[in-house]
Scaffold this active site. Structure first.
Site, PDB file in Angstrom:
ATOM      1  N   LEU A 186       0.834  -1.541   0.015  1.00  0.00           N
ATOM      2  CA  LEU A 186      -0.378   0.478  -0.062  1.00  0.00           C
ATOM      3  C   LEU A 186       0.341   1.335   0.234  1.00  0.00           C
ATOM      4  O   LEU A 186       0.014   2.305  -0.769  1.00  0.00           O
ATOM      5  CB  LEU A 186      -1.704  -0.098   1.917  1.00  0.00           C
ATOM      6  CG  LEU A 186      -1.810  -1.154   1.261  1.00  0.00           C
ATOM      7  CD1 LEU A 186      -2.553  -1.538   2.620  1.00  0.00           C
ATOM      8  CD2 LEU A 186      -2.950  -1.256   0.314  1.00  0.00           C
ATOM      9  N   TYR A 194       2.071  11.182 -11.745  1.00  0.00           N
ATOM     10  CA  TYR A 194       1.770  10.329 -10.773  1.00  0.00           C
ATOM     11  C   TYR A 194       1.512   8.690 -11.264  1.00  0.00           C
ATOM     12  O   TYR A 194       1.025   7.933 -11.158  1.00  0.00           O
ATOM     13  CB  TYR A 194       0.742  10.508 -10.100  1.00  0.00           C
ATOM     14  CG  TYR A 194       0.062  10.440  -9.294  1.00  0.00           C
ATOM     15  CD1 TYR A 194       0.037   9.615  -7.993  1.00  0.00           C
ATOM     16  CD2 TYR A 194      -1.898   9.683  -9.447  1.00  0.00           C
ATOM     17  CE1 TYR A 194       0.185   8.420  -6.801  1.00  0.00           C
ATOM     18  CE2 TYR A 194      -2.096   8.797  -8.360  1.00  0.00           C
ATOM     19  CZ  TYR A 194      -1.653   8.269  -7.185  1.00  0.00           C
ATOM     20  OH  TYR A 194      -2.180   7.278  -6.061  1.00  0.00           O
ATOM     21  N   LYS A 209       2.297   5.048 -11.599  1.00  0.00           N
ATOM     22  CA  LYS A 209       1.869   4.114 -10.809  1.00  0.00           C
ATOM     23  C   LYS A 209       1.436   2.900 -12.017  1.00  0.00           C
ATOM     24  O   LYS A 209       1.679   1.532 -11.977  1.00  0.00           O
ATOM     25  CB  LYS A 209       0.252   4.451 -10.432  1.00  0.00           C
ATOM     26  CG  LYS A 209      -0.031   5.020  -9.210  1.00  0.00           C
ATOM     27  CD  LYS A 209       0.204   4.380  -7.938  1.00  0.00           C
ATOM     28  CE  LYS A 209      -0.464   4.721  -6.941  1.00  0.00           C
ATOM     29  NZ  LYS A 209       0.446   3.855  -5.487  1.00  0.00           N
ATOM     30  N   GLY A 258     -44.616  14.655  41.984  1.00  0.00           N
ATOM     31  CA  GLY A 258     -45.960  14.433  42.180  1.00  0.00           C
ATOM     32  C   GLY A 258     -46.600  15.534  40.514  1.00  0.00           C
ATOM     33  O   GLY A 258     -47.858  16.241  40.679  1.00  0.00           O
TER      34      GLY A 258
END
Length: 369
Positions: free
Chosen positions: A53, A103, A107, A282
């Site tokens: 991860l 990015y 990946k 009461g």
């Protein structure tokens, strides 16, 4: 089973490790940025399953994309090869791997490494291209726009929305973790050469923003979101995880008089409202009836009596109630009713009504029991 989790302190890793331990997986090797690098070889030697991860998505320099997303993956696989450990390896990739940007390219390079590793060794590999992930323990201005919006709105900070109509593909952290644990058991969700989390959500940015702001406003209105909608439920949980630690509680409007108090706690459009009623010793409250509005009473402290009389009858029915024996009493329509505190201390009653109070149409008619 010995399980290696890289990126164990990251958003997905932290949630995964916590749930693995919840499910009695005790041999979890947690590897992160602060871990002694020498331990990686030892972990790779003994691991029966690897969750890879570790990665970066907002580095200080674009060179870090390849250094971590590709370079560390290469190091991890080299250590597994060194020990001839052909255990299954899962990698967290991204839907951005289909895009031509630094990015996405990093990946995609990591994915290709894993495919080649599988061909070379015969090891089972599981490549997940996650969409935008959200949930608890995510980092604002790093993991997702939802984390940023939840954090900023919860902290009274501004947000920027360039286009409310943009639709986001989203996946919730608990759904990710459930799928990853299924993968550990050999029951991953396959879509050809890739794996996926079977539960995702496609929501416009504008709707997300409106929902998060409604979560913030819900405290003032005593309302709760529609958690029957799966996405809303997940987003609300995410938002709450970003609350400032000195703002977990919030005040309610108490309606106080010499008889005690009445305070609305929760209001919903489709499930009515919940209130807490405090009666002094009461004191008798009520003496009214309803056409359609119905209620449930639950005395949780003290003791007393709830009396009923059908509006066209002289017969009085009594239910004695006490916090010593919790029981719910339905208040049927067409019966005038009251509740009297028979004790010497305050009597506390939780009350549910099937509709929100409408001063223009209260459906409440005075009549002594």
């Amino acid at each position: 089973m010995k399980i290696l989790v890289t990126g164990a302190k990251g958003f997905i890793g932290k949630n995964l490790v916590a749930e693995l331990k919840n499910r009695s997986y005790t041999d979890v090797f947690e590897y992160g940025r602060e871990t002694n690098a020498d331990l990686l070889s030892e972990y790779c030697k003994h691991a029966d399953f690897v969750y890879h991860l570790a990665g970066v998505n907002r580095p200080e320099s674009q060179n870090e994309f390849m250094q971590v997303n590709y370079g560390f993956t290469e190091t991890l696989l080299a250590n597994l090869k060194k020990h001839q450990n052909h255990c299954p390896v899962m990698i967290a990739s991204s839907t951005q791997a289909e895009s031509d940007n630094p990015y996405g390219n990093s990946k995609k390079a990591g994915e290709d490494l894993l495919f080649q590793y599988s061909q070379d060794t015969g090891a089972k590999v599981l490549i997940y291209r996650f969409p935008n992930a959200f949930g608890k323990w995510s980092r604002p201005n790093y993991n997702s726009v939802i984390a940023t919006f939840c954090h900023n709105i919860a902290h009274d900070m501004p947000i920027t929305v360039n286009d409310r109509n943009v639709e986001l593909d989203l996946v919730y952290i608990d759904d990710i973790v459930e799928e990853l644990i299924n993968a550990l058991k050999g029951s991953e969700t396959n879509t050809g050469e890739f794996c996926q989390v079977p539960v995702t959500h496609k929501i416009s940015l504008g709707k997300i923003v409106d929902l998060i702001y409604s979560f913030k406003k819900s405290r003032e209105e005593c309302s709760i979101p529609d958690v029957s909608d799966p996405f809303t439920k997940k987003l609300y949980s995410t938002y709450l995880s970003f609350l400032p630690e000195d703002q977990f509680s919030y005040d309610l409007k108490m309606n106080v008089d010499n008889r005690g108090s009445f305070t609305e706690i929760i209001k919903t459009e489709d499930r009515g409202q919940v209130s807490v009623n405090v009666s002094k010793a009461g004191i008798t409250k009520g003496n009214h009836w309803h056409h359609t509005k119905n209620e449930k009473f639950l005395v949780v402290s003290g003791h007393g009596v709830i009396r009923f009389r059908k509006v066209d009858s002289d017969e009085v029915i009594e239910y004695f109630v006490s916090g010593e024996k919790l029981e719910v009493v339905d208040i049927p329509v067409g019966y005038t009713h009251n509740i009297e505190n028979l004790g010497k201390t305050d009597m506390v009653t939780i009350m549910w009504a099937n509709e929100l109070f409408d001063p223009e149409n209260p459906d409440t008619y005075y009549l002594e029991v």
